[in-house]
Scaffold this motif. Sequence first.
Motif, short mmCIF file in Angstrom:
data_model
loop_
_atom_site.label_atom_id
_atom_site.label_comp_id
_atom_site.label_asym_id
_atom_site.label_seq_id
_atom_site.Cartn_x
_atom_site.Cartn_y
_atom_site.Cartn_z
N THR A 44 10.62 2.69 -9.46
CA THR A 44 9.73 3.85 -9.43
C THR A 44 8.82 3.96 -10.65
O THR A 44 7.88 4.74 -10.65
N SER A 45 9.08 3.17 -11.69
CA SER A 45 8.24 3.21 -12.89
C SER A 45 6.95 2.43 -12.66
O SER A 45 6.94 1.39 -11.99
N THR A 94 0.84 -1.20 0.00
CA THR A 94 0.00 0.00 0.00
C THR A 94 0.88 1.25 0.00
O THR A 94 0.62 2.21 -0.74
N LEU A 95 1.92 1.26 0.83
CA LEU A 95 2.88 2.36 0.83
C LEU A 95 3.50 2.54 -0.55
O LEU A 95 3.62 3.66 -1.07
N TYR A 96 3.91 1.44 -1.15
CA TYR A 96 4.57 1.49 -2.46
C TYR A 96 3.62 2.05 -3.53
O TYR A 96 3.98 2.96 -4.28
N LEU A 97 2.39 1.50 -3.57
CA LEU A 97 1.46 1.91 -4.61
C LEU A 97 1.04 3.37 -4.47
O LEU A 97 0.93 4.10 -5.47
N GLN A 98 0.84 3.84 -3.24
CA GLN A 98 0.34 5.20 -3.04
C GLN A 98 1.45 6.24 -2.96
O GLN A 98 1.31 7.34 -3.52
N LYS A 99 2.54 5.90 -2.26
CA LYS A 99 3.59 6.90 -2.03
C LYS A 99 4.65 6.92 -3.14
O LYS A 99 5.29 7.95 -3.36
N VAL A 100 4.84 5.78 -3.81
CA VAL A 100 5.86 5.72 -4.87
C VAL A 100 5.23 5.83 -6.25
O VAL A 100 5.66 6.64 -7.08
N LEU A 101 4.20 5.02 -6.52
CA LEU A 101 3.58 5.05 -7.85
C LEU A 101 2.44 6.06 -7.96
O LEU A 101 1.97 6.34 -9.06
#
Length: 467
Positions: A360-361, A296-303
């Motif tokens: 990050t892509s 969730t952190l990755y999808l919202q904060k990174v992507l």
Amino acid sequence: MTTLAVRAPATTMAGRQKLTLVLLLGAQFMLAVDFSILNVALPVIGQGLGFQLSNLQWIATAFALAAAGFTLLFGRIADLFGRRRLFLGGMALLGLSSLVGGLATSPSMLLVARVAQGLATAIVTPAGLSLLTTSFPEGPLRDKALGLNGALMSAGFTSGAVLGGVLTELLSWRWAFFINVPVALAVLVAAPAVLAESRHERRPTMDVPGAVTVTAGLLALVFGLTQAGEYGFASPVALGGLAAGAVLLVAFWFAERRAASPLVPVTILRRPSVKWGNLAGLLAFATETSLVFLMTLYLQKVLGYSALATGLAFGVLGLGTVVGGVGAPRVIARLGSRATLITGFAVQAAATASLALLGTSQEWIWLLLVSTFVGGVGNMLAIVGFMVTATSGLPDSEQGLATGLATMTQQVGITMGIPVMSAVVTAAMSVDADVLGGVRVAVLVNAALVLLGIAVSATLRKPAASE
């Protein structure tokens, strides 16, 4: 000379057993959804009811404290006073508390409803699981029932985020509560005709010292973990809660050794299948539910995904858990529960470790989808293997206790995984203020804990043919 034929274990469910399965699985799925359905809606709820930002976490914590803290106690009460009776009472409480939560006009009213929902979960989950294990004889039918139960519970946890996002976006956050009411009413109408009562033939006295120490110990432990997730493990409040929990659980162990009718007989805790099986289950639940938090952190904060898009992405993980749960009984029949645990953890570890490659892509979403699907299959093999291991070889009189322990393991695992991974991410980001870097470190720690699950599972001895 007369030869006695040995009846093979039944492999086909009778009509009443199918109705029992549908009823109990529906209830358990709804309870699993409640663990995560409000996560996406927390900011909206805060704005609507006037929660301060720092107090929003109590919407989830109030539920988790009650659900994890009282599970073992209510599992034993169900053994003594009737599992169906407790199941029905818990469902009535769940429907009423969900109605109150949906109608809440203040933060205090909502938190009272969440505590009541947690208590209802602590009542219904062990009672429902023990009704499930006593309704199906040990063997293929019970393995199938536990496989479907595990699949739907895990799918419920992951799909709760999807459902919460959809309801909040299209209707209102209040429907995340209201949706429970008709389901609870349907179960209350159907259950008396479908479920048979199940309880101890002899009702022993209640172990009050054991009940007090284990409930207070679990409450303190869960409180300490949730505070650690918010403020870090160096927080005095978190350390105090964890220390108090440890002291009370040690006191519980000594109380059980002296009790005439212990809440948890020390003999059952010495069984390798119960002791090591529950430790493996704790790792299975803690690692997969906390991985949802990390992704969730990755999808919202990174992507940069929205809350709704994030929830929909976890539908693939939910599909993987369903596939794993449906296939687990066949794998257990072929390999045995111990080998199934090891296989499931190995698949989950490989899939989890691959997520450390995320970049990050937005093209990396395909790796996330494939890895979470495969990891969901492996995790569900481990969870069903744990459930079968932790409830096998015990008489029906101890099934409520065994399933209460298994349910407590599940809920403590769900509760503790996220604070631990949150603390790892925070520590990693303090060195390099990069969300992706923190997530990568936490993913590798998560994979290492899954590997620990393999080591724990390997200690389980293979049952003798006579067992």
